[in-house]
Enzyme design. Structure first.
Site, PDB file in Angstrom:
ATOM      1  N   GLU A  50       6.700  24.838 -39.613  1.00 58.99           N
ATOM      2  CA  GLU A  50       7.666  23.431 -39.853  1.00 58.99           C
ATOM      3  C   GLU A  50       8.623  23.728 -41.029  1.00 58.99           C
ATOM      4  O   GLU A  50       9.648  22.980 -41.049  1.00 58.99           O
ATOM      5  CB  GLU A  50       6.877  22.438 -40.122  1.00 58.99           C
ATOM      6  CG  GLU A  50       6.390  22.267 -41.480  1.00 58.99           C
ATOM      7  CD  GLU A  50       5.025  22.852 -41.883  1.00 58.99           C
ATOM      8  OE1 GLU A  50       4.791  22.638 -43.081  1.00 58.99           O
ATOM      9  OE2 GLU A  50       4.446  23.811 -41.126  1.00 58.99           O
TER      10      GLU A  50
ATOM     11  N   CYS B 281      -2.207  24.850 -42.710  1.00 58.06           N
ATOM     12  CA  CYS B 281      -2.453  25.185 -43.928  1.00 58.06           C
ATOM     13  C   CYS B 281      -3.596  24.363 -44.400  1.00 58.06           C
ATOM     14  O   CYS B 281      -4.585  24.528 -43.902  1.00 58.06           O
ATOM     15  CB  CYS B 281      -1.039  24.911 -45.034  1.00 58.06           C
ATOM     16  SG  CYS B 281      -1.534  25.536 -46.801  1.00 58.06           S
TER      17      CYS B 281
ATOM     18  N   HIS C 296       3.770  28.223 -42.618  1.00 57.74           N
ATOM     19  CA  HIS C 296       4.023  26.828 -42.327  1.00 57.74           C
ATOM     20  C   HIS C 296       5.450  27.043 -41.194  1.00 57.74           C
ATOM     21  O   HIS C 296       6.529  27.424 -41.687  1.00 57.74           O
ATOM     22  CB  HIS C 296       4.708  26.349 -43.672  1.00 57.74           C
ATOM     23  CG  HIS C 296       3.655  25.589 -44.570  1.00 57.74           C
ATOM     24  ND1 HIS C 296       3.211  24.618 -44.571  1.00 57.74           N
ATOM     25  CD2 HIS C 296       2.790  26.474 -45.561  1.00 57.74           C
ATOM     26  CE1 HIS C 296       2.233  24.270 -45.614  1.00 57.74           C
ATOM     27  NE2 HIS C 296       1.872  25.337 -46.058  1.00 57.74           N
TER      28      HIS C 296
END
Length: 231
Positions: free
Chosen positions: A198, A86, A196
């Site tokens: 994660e 990002c 994302h």
């Protein structure tokens, strides 16, 4: 294997990245402040999402001048793994580690939701635990995720197999050229992506499809390390 998660003023996904490394592959991981001048102890560097330096001027424009970015460039040149997520992707493009630029979403609105991605290149250190063509569920959260590059750069990305992820099934949320969601450098050891991973490492979060990126990095490092030892 040892990971560094960079922290800039305004980072807000650093804890998520730290926890993803810790929970998915159980490797050593440190937060590294933007003033750091030595990353030699680390095998992989994650440049997390957020709003570095408040996104003043434009996203990543100030962060590219942080002391630590000189060390990120050195690490990339040495073949170490660098993942920008990002705002981290935006920083890597501003720093010249990846081609192109991220501009305002074509709808001029912040988009935050799950997104289907197609794995275009499964041969990178970040995607070797996926198969080409896999569709994975990874969330996005960005206002400036519209990937842009000129025709010459796009042709190079295609010729060198540098397009790593595309938004799948006509779900392009931001207007990115060719539905691009993530790219690599020519060597393949630096990857930037807007979604994302994660935030997709446990089914409690809605998806665990992002785990493969972290296991891929560890797998690539183990193969490299084993080759070095055996050599």
């Amino acid at each position: 294997m040892k990971f560094a998660v960079l922290v800039f003023p305004g980072s807000n996904c650093d804890i998520d990245c730290y926890k993803a490394v810790e929970s998915t592959i159980g490797q050593s991981v440190d937060y590294v402040w933007h003033t750091a001048t030595d990353l030699s102890a680390y095998d992989a560097i994650i440049v997390p999402g957020g709003f570095s330096y408040g996104d003043y001027l434009r996203c990543g424009a100030i962060a590219q001048f942080a002391n630590v970015m000189n060390e990120v460039k050195k690490a990339a040149e040495q073949g170490k793994y660098v993942l920008g997520i990002c705002n981290g992707f935006q920083i890597l493009t501003e720093a010249g580690l990846l081609p192109g630029a991220l501009i305002r979403n074509n709808g001029l609105k912040f988009r935050c939701h799950s997104t289907n991605l197609e794995v275009v290149n499964a041969a990178t250190p970040f995607t070797n635990q996926y198969a080409e063509g896999d569709i994975i569920d990874i969330p996005i959260a960005h206002g400036e995720g519209n990937y842009y590059c000129d025709d010459e750069t796009l042709a190079e990305l295609k010729a060198n197999n540098q397009i790593v992820f595309r938004y799948a099934c006509d779900t392009n949320p931001n207007g990115s050229v060719e539905n691009i969601a993530g790219i690599s450098n020519k060597a393949g050891n630096v990857v930037g992506m807007m979604p994302h991973p994660e935030r997709a490492v446990n089914q409690l979060l809605g998806s665990e499809d992002g785990k493969g990126m972290f296991t891929s990095i560890l797998n690539a490092w183990r193969e490299q390390h084993g080759a070095a030892v055996n050599g």
